[in-house]
Design an enzyme around this catalytic site. Structure first.
Site, PDB file in Angstrom:
ATOM      1  CG  ASP A  27      -1.952  -1.150   1.157  1.00  0.00           C
ATOM      2  OD1 ASP A  27      -1.931  -1.930   0.197  1.00  0.00           O
ATOM      3  OD2 ASP A  27      -2.745  -1.272   2.099  1.00  0.00           O
ATOM      4  CE  LYS A 132      -3.507  -4.371   1.261  1.00  0.00           C
ATOM      5  NZ  LYS A 132      -4.195  -3.547   2.240  1.00  0.00           N
ATOM      6  CB  CYS A 165      -2.184  -2.548   5.482  1.00  0.00           C
ATOM      7  SG  CYS A 165      -3.825  -1.816   5.231  1.00  0.00           S
TER       8      CYS A 165
HETATM    9  N1  TIU Z   1      -2.670   0.398   4.278  1.00  0.00           N
HETATM   10  C1  TIU Z   1      -3.126   0.636   5.489  1.00  0.00           C
HETATM   11  O1  TIU Z   1      -2.429   0.491   6.487  1.00  0.00           O
HETATM   12  N2  TIU Z   1      -4.419   1.155   5.578  1.00  0.00           N
HETATM   13  C2  TIU Z   1      -4.837   1.970   6.593  1.00  0.00           C
HETATM   14  O2  TIU Z   1      -5.997   2.373   6.628  1.00  0.00           O
HETATM   15  N3  TIU Z   1      -3.891   2.348   7.507  1.00  0.00           N
HETATM   16  C3  TIU Z   1      -4.045   3.239   8.530  1.00  0.00           C
HETATM   17  O3  TIU Z   1      -3.134   3.329   9.352  1.00  0.00           O
HETATM   18  N4  TIU Z   1      -5.135   3.981   8.604  1.00  0.00           N
END
Ligand code: TIU
Length: 223
Positions: A27, A132, A165
């Protein structure tokens, strides 16, 4: 490459076969690391995550040079949000909700500029990009089947955020029988305390979820 690469790690050295390993980049999207995206709508200082970019660039270069598989993930939703649980859509009091128009396009929606991976870490030709809908990389994706079909057993895990994540993915992977090495300086959190404790939780109890090393230790082992 030798059959086994061994990286000094916490709680003990992490040994893996490069032909049966993948570097997972979780991500690294504009939505999380640049202003005007999902991370900022949640009230976070997204600048904190940018520290992972240079070490992650170096880890990517070395991983590609070693011929190790690289897989990127992106969190986000279909334009009609049919894959976004109402509970996720309703959650909290963000300044903009998932699907709302923001300065970098609709928040956390596939195909939008903000949803894509930052230019500094753009996937190379042929590298897999897994979309995802959840925090974990295994939920509602074909990742498990993809890894199994390629004989991949070990994951070197990087990306954001450490406690969301990255943690969810490492826990999912661990339960599916994968061995995970998390690169401490290549994962980032909006919360310095969560970064520290998130990494400690992975390696505690004899490596309850996996191993933790620095990118320097990983690079040295690869060379
Ligand atoms: N990729 C991921 O960690 N999504 C989140 O929403 N992370 C947060 O820390 N909000």
């Amino acid at each position: 490459m030798p059959d086994t690469v061994t990286v000094p790690a916490d709680p003990y050295p992490f040994a893996f076969d490069p032909a049966r390993a993948a570097l997972l980049v979780i991500d690294m999207q504009r939505d999380f690391v640049e202003p005007g995206g999902f991370g900022e709508t949640l009230g976070n200082d997204v600048g904190l995550l940018r520290a992972v970019i240079p070490p992650l660039q170096a880890a990517l270069v070395a991983t590609r040079a070693a011929g190790i598989t690289v897989i990127h993930t992106r969190e986000g939703h279909l334009p009609d949000l049919s894959d976004c649980p109402p509970a996720k859509l309703r959650r909290g009091e963000p300044t903009l909700r998932i699907g709302d128009p923001g300065p970098k396009g609709r928040i956390l929606v596939r195909g939008e500029y903000g949803h894509d991976i930052i230019g500094e870490l753009a996937p190379a030709d042929g590298e897999l990009v897994i979309d995802k809908p959840g925090k974990g990389s295994f939920y509602a994706t074909g990742l498990d089947e993809t890894l199994r079909s390629r004989g991949i057993e070990s994951l070197v895990v990087t990306g954001v955020t450490t406690e969301v994540c990255v943690h969810t993915t490492v826990r999912e992977a661990n339960d599916r029988g994968y061995e995970c090495l998390v690169l401490a300086d290549c994962v980032g959190s909006y919360f310095p305390d969560f970064q520290r404790h998130g990494l400690a939780m992975i390696a505690a109890q004899g490596g309850i979820f996996g191993w933790v090393a620095t990118s320097g230790q990983y690079l040295k082992a690869l060379s």
